[in-house]
Design an enzyme around this catalytic site. Structure first.
Site, PDB file in Angstrom:
ATOM      1  N   THR A 155      -9.926  -3.635 -20.143  1.00 33.90           N
ATOM      2  CA  THR A 155      -9.080  -4.801 -19.985  1.00 33.90           C
ATOM      3  C   THR A 155      -9.858  -6.171 -19.845  1.00 33.90           C
ATOM      4  O   THR A 155     -10.882  -6.297 -19.521  1.00 33.90           O
ATOM      5  CB  THR A 155      -8.439  -4.578 -18.698  1.00 33.90           C
ATOM      6  N   ARG A 183       4.822   2.604 -19.052  1.00 39.08           N
ATOM      7  CA  ARG A 183       4.338   2.551 -17.669  1.00 39.08           C
ATOM      8  C   ARG A 183       3.775   0.797 -17.461  1.00 39.08           C
ATOM      9  O   ARG A 183       3.331   0.508 -18.314  1.00 39.08           O
ATOM     10  CB  ARG A 183       3.243   3.371 -17.506  1.00 39.08           C
ATOM     11  N   VAL A 184       4.064   0.650 -16.235  1.00 42.54           N
ATOM     12  CA  VAL A 184       3.769  -0.846 -16.033  1.00 42.54           C
ATOM     13  C   VAL A 184       2.426  -1.147 -15.307  1.00 42.54           C
ATOM     14  O   VAL A 184       2.058  -0.336 -14.272  1.00 42.54           O
ATOM     15  CB  VAL A 184       4.786  -1.694 -14.958  1.00 42.54           C
ATOM     16  N   ASP A 186      -0.973  -3.062 -13.662  1.00 41.65           N
ATOM     17  CA  ASP A 186      -1.055  -4.268 -12.592  1.00 41.65           C
ATOM     18  C   ASP A 186      -1.239  -5.534 -13.173  1.00 41.65           C
ATOM     19  O   ASP A 186      -1.094  -6.696 -12.644  1.00 41.65           O
ATOM     20  CB  ASP A 186      -2.220  -3.663 -11.570  1.00 41.65           C
ATOM     21  N   THR A 204      -9.223  -5.611 -12.767  1.00 48.40           N
ATOM     22  CA  THR A 204      -9.346  -4.485 -13.707  1.00 48.40           C
ATOM     23  C   THR A 204      -9.546  -3.222 -13.006  1.00 48.40           C
ATOM     24  O   THR A 204      -9.901  -3.179 -11.884  1.00 48.40           O
ATOM     25  CB  THR A 204     -10.461  -4.605 -14.964  1.00 48.40           C
ATOM     26  N   GLY A 205      -9.271  -1.864 -13.791  1.00 42.76           N
ATOM     27  CA  GLY A 205      -9.582  -0.825 -12.987  1.00 42.76           C
ATOM     28  C   GLY A 205      -8.056   0.207 -13.249  1.00 42.76           C
ATOM     29  O   GLY A 205      -7.192  -0.198 -14.005  1.00 42.76           O
ATOM     30  N   VAL A 206      -7.782   0.894 -12.091  1.00 42.11           N
ATOM     31  CA  VAL A 206      -6.513   1.623 -12.387  1.00 42.11           C
ATOM     32  C   VAL A 206      -5.385   0.932 -11.615  1.00 42.11           C
ATOM     33  O   VAL A 206      -5.507   0.740 -10.612  1.00 42.11           O
ATOM     34  CB  VAL A 206      -7.086   3.041 -11.524  1.00 42.11           C
ATOM     35  N   GLY A 207      -4.808   0.692 -12.488  1.00 44.42           N
ATOM     36  CA  GLY A 207      -3.423  -0.159 -11.979  1.00 44.42           C
ATOM     37  C   GLY A 207      -2.750   0.228 -10.977  1.00 44.42           C
ATOM     38  O   GLY A 207      -2.286  -0.727  -9.994  1.00 44.42           O
TER      39      GLY A 207
HETATM   40  N1  ASP Z   1      -5.504  -2.213 -14.964  1.00 39.67           N
HETATM   41  C1  ASP Z   1      -5.314  -1.824 -16.170  1.00 39.67           C
HETATM   42  C2  ASP Z   1      -4.028  -0.890 -16.173  1.00 39.67           C
HETATM   43  O1  ASP Z   1      -4.096  -0.125 -15.236  1.00 39.67           O
HETATM   44  C3  ASP Z   1      -6.445  -1.094 -17.019  1.00 39.67           C
HETATM   45  C4  ASP Z   1      -7.593  -1.690 -16.841  1.00 39.67           C
HETATM   46  O2  ASP Z   1      -7.988  -2.621 -16.118  1.00 39.67           O
HETATM   47  O3  ASP Z   1      -8.488  -1.141 -17.612  1.00 39.67           O
HETATM   48  O4  ASP Z   1      -3.190  -0.815 -17.060  1.00 39.67           O
END
Ligand code: ASP
Length: 280
Positions: A155, A183-184, A186, A204-207
């Site tokens: 991201t 799926r939505v 973050d 960024t990371g796991v939404g």
């Molecule tokens: N945050 C993003 C999501 O969960 C993915 C990412 O940041 O890599 O969709």
């Protein structure tokens, strides 16, 4: 004037030196272009300009090169927040567009500022955004091989502080990869992207983890209440620990503090303060 950008997480960076170098080069070039642009533009204009450059680079999971959802379609999400007016705008799961961050830029002037799916796509077409297929051969191959999405985060985001002291944040993503359609993320919510007159944050990371702790809005609120940017980030990251939350942020405060931190290694980022700095 300050600028910081990120290209998400990149777990292959420990092993794939060539791709790591390519990401470093891309981030250095883009942060330098963004910083140059910031000299004659507002923070709000600059974060859009810079995130569009990141969306146009196939190395990152935003715009062209985005990951594919479990039904074989790419759906893009992006958001923008103006720290000066505290207006937030975004698109969620929009298909067949090149630069979702520019649609968010158009939407920030509207009363209805966050659109999803077909409505976002219709709005984009009505406002001159042409059809564009963001699927690359690489992403199609990954999709077909059903690679684990956790290895492919990328991201993008940008936070800028302009010469008038205004802040803005922008974030854009292709999502997790192989997720349930629609799926939505973050990224187009205030959990993933937030700015006010005190600070701006892009995550960024796991939404789902980022949303659970309302990460961007929480950090900015803490800075507003008197925390330093570092302390606000560090405290908020300790709150991810009980559920092993996976996240990374970049931020700038109105005082000119600039900071990035992550819960897991290999977040990629670059900043332009007085000097250029790139993750290593
Ligand atoms: N945050 C993003 C999501 O969960 C993915 C990412 O940041 O890599 O969709």
């Amino acid at each position: 004037m300050k600028l910081i950008i990120h290209g998400g997480f990149f777990s292959e960076s420990s092993t794939n030196q060539e791709t790591k170098k390519a990401k470093q080069n891309a981030l250095s070039e883009i942060v330098s272009l963004g910083h140059e642009y910031l000299k004659t533009h507002t923070a709000l204009e600059t974060v859009v300009y810079t995130v569009a450059l990141l969306e146009d680079n196939e190395l990152f999971n935003a715009g062209i090169g985005s990951q594919i959802q479990s039904d074989g379609k790419v759906r893009l999400s992006a958001s923008l927040m103006d720290g000066k007016t505290e207006k937030f705008s975004g698109v969620i799961n929009v298909e067949n567009v090149k630069n979702p961050i520019q649609i968010a830029q158009t939407l920030i002037t509207y009363d209805d500022r966050v659109l999803s799916g077909e409505g976002a796509q219709n709005f984009a077409r009505a406002n001159g955004f042409d059809y564009f297929d963001p699927i690359t051969t690489q992403r199609q191959t990954e999709y077909e091989a059903k690679l684990n999405q956790k290895n492919n985060k990328g991201t993008v985001g940008c936070v800028a502080l302009d010469s008038d002291g205004n802040l803005a944040a922008a974030t854009s993503t292709g999502g997790k990869g192989f997720e349930i359609p629609c799926r939505v993320s973050d990224s187009a919510t205030v959990a993933g992207n937030y700015a006010n007159p005190f600070a701006g944050i892009s995550c960024t990371g796991v939404g789902e983890d980022i949303t659970s702790t309302a990460l961007a809005a929480k950090i900015v609120t803490r800075v507003t209440d008197g925390f330093s940017l570092k302390d606000a980030c560090d405290k908020s990251f300790t709150e991810l620990k009980p559920y092993d939350g996976f996240a990374g942020v970049i931020g700038i405060s109105a005082k000119g503090e600039i900071y990035h931190c992550d819960s897991h290694p290999y977040m990629v980022w670059a900043s332009f303060d007085v000097n250029l700095q790139v993750f290593s």
